[in-house]
Motif scaffolding. Structure first.
Motif, PDB file in Angstrom:
ATOM      1  N   UNK A  49      21.564  -1.936  -2.626  1.00 15.48           N
ATOM      2  CA  UNK A  49      20.179  -2.278  -2.256  1.00 15.48           C
ATOM      3  C   UNK A  49      19.237  -1.076  -2.329  1.00 15.48           C
ATOM      4  N   UNK A  50      19.467  -0.193  -3.289  1.00 13.52           N
ATOM      5  CA  UNK A  50      18.639   0.993  -3.403  1.00 13.52           C
ATOM      6  C   UNK A  50      17.767   0.965  -4.657  1.00 13.52           C
ATOM      7  N   UNK A  51      17.641  -0.204  -5.297  1.00 11.21           N
ATOM      8  CA  UNK A  51      16.837  -0.305  -6.506  1.00 11.21           C
ATOM      9  C   UNK A  51      15.408  -0.689  -6.122  1.00 11.21           C
ATOM     10  N   UNK A  52      14.474   0.191  -6.455  1.00  4.55           N
ATOM     11  CA  UNK A  52      13.068  -0.023  -6.111  1.00  4.55           C
ATOM     12  C   UNK A  52      12.299  -0.550  -7.317  1.00  4.55           C
ATOM     13  N   UNK A  66       0.867  -0.367  -0.958  1.00  2.00           N
ATOM     14  CA  UNK A  66       2.082  -0.917  -0.339  1.00  2.00           C
ATOM     15  C   UNK A  66       3.117  -1.259  -1.403  1.00  2.00           C
ATOM     16  N   UNK A  67       3.070  -0.581  -2.523  1.00  2.00           N
ATOM     17  CA  UNK A  67       3.777  -1.054  -3.711  1.00  2.00           C
ATOM     18  C   UNK A  67       5.286  -0.875  -3.721  1.00  2.00           C
ATOM     19  N   UNK A  68       5.843   0.050  -2.942  1.00  2.27           N
ATOM     20  CA  UNK A  68       7.282   0.271  -2.983  1.00  2.27           C
ATOM     21  C   UNK A  68       8.018  -0.907  -2.364  1.00  2.27           C
ATOM     22  N   UNK A  69       8.898  -1.520  -3.153  1.00  8.47           N
ATOM     23  CA  UNK A  69       9.691  -2.641  -2.679  1.00  8.47           C
ATOM     24  C   UNK A  69      11.118  -2.465  -3.183  1.00  8.47           C
ATOM     25  N   UNK A  70      12.048  -3.078  -2.480  1.00  8.52           N
ATOM     26  CA  UNK A  70      13.465  -2.975  -2.835  1.00  8.52           C
ATOM     27  C   UNK A  70      14.017  -4.334  -3.227  1.00  8.52           C
ATOM     28  N   UNK A 100      10.000  -1.384   2.365  1.00 10.17           N
ATOM     29  CA  UNK A 100      10.665  -0.095   2.588  1.00 10.17           C
ATOM     30  C   UNK A 100      11.298   0.059   3.970  1.00 10.17           C
ATOM     31  N   UNK A 101      10.777  -0.653   4.980  1.00  5.30           N
ATOM     32  CA  UNK A 101      11.360  -0.532   6.322  1.00  5.30           C
ATOM     33  C   UNK A 101      12.603  -1.401   6.507  1.00  5.30           C
TER      34      UNK A 101
END
Length: 150
Positions: A49-52, A66-70, A100-101
């Motif tokens: 689950x580390x693919x962004x 807010x663009x970073x998502x996993x 991200x959280x």
């Protein structure tokens, strides 16, 4: 019934079947399938689950700030496509989208369905049955000769 794969099994199947690329698939708010395609050497990272990806590039997801998502793959959706591309075999994993959280992204259709399903169970419903209804038209495209009026 879907098979529950382990991370180790997926890595073994990928190697044994000469998979070269993996598509991490998800849907946007309109139900259109999107994917992030990765080389198979990035598969261990994806399985953890580390693919962004950039959520602002998906219409209706988030703003650039807010663009970073996993992407969190559902291991039971592992599939090696039955065709081969010029670059080699391709597999896919359907993913849930996370912030991200570590919380599920509220706009992810899979997350929405899971929340609704949980609410239905809380209300006493024990089964949730859905069925697609594909619609199409069959048209006869043969051209009739025009009639002459005399």
């Amino acid at each position: 019934m879907r098979k529950e794969y382990s991370k180790e099994e997926i890595l073994q199947y990928a190697e044994a079947n000469n998979v070269r690329y993996v598509r991490l698939q998800f849907t946007d708010l309109l139900g259109i399938v999107k994917n992030v395609e990765i080389p198979v050497d990035q598969l261990p990272k994806a399985l953890n689950n580390r693919m962004m990806f950039d959520g602002s590039s998906i219409q209706g997801f988030v703003r650039i700030e807010e663009s970073d998502m996993y992407l969190a793959p559902d291991l039971s959706t592992w599939l090696i496509f039955p065709w081969e591309t010029p670059q080699g075999k391709v597999a896919r994993l359907i993913c849930d989208v996370y912030q991200p959280d570590g919380t599920p992204f509220p706009g992810d259709p899979r997350s929405v369905l899971k929340r609704v399903y949980a609410r239905a169970q809380d209300m006493g419903f024990s089964a949730f049955n859905v069925g697609p209804e594909p619609e199409f038209f069959c048209l006869n495209w043969t051209r009739r000769a025009s009639r002459r009026r005399t």
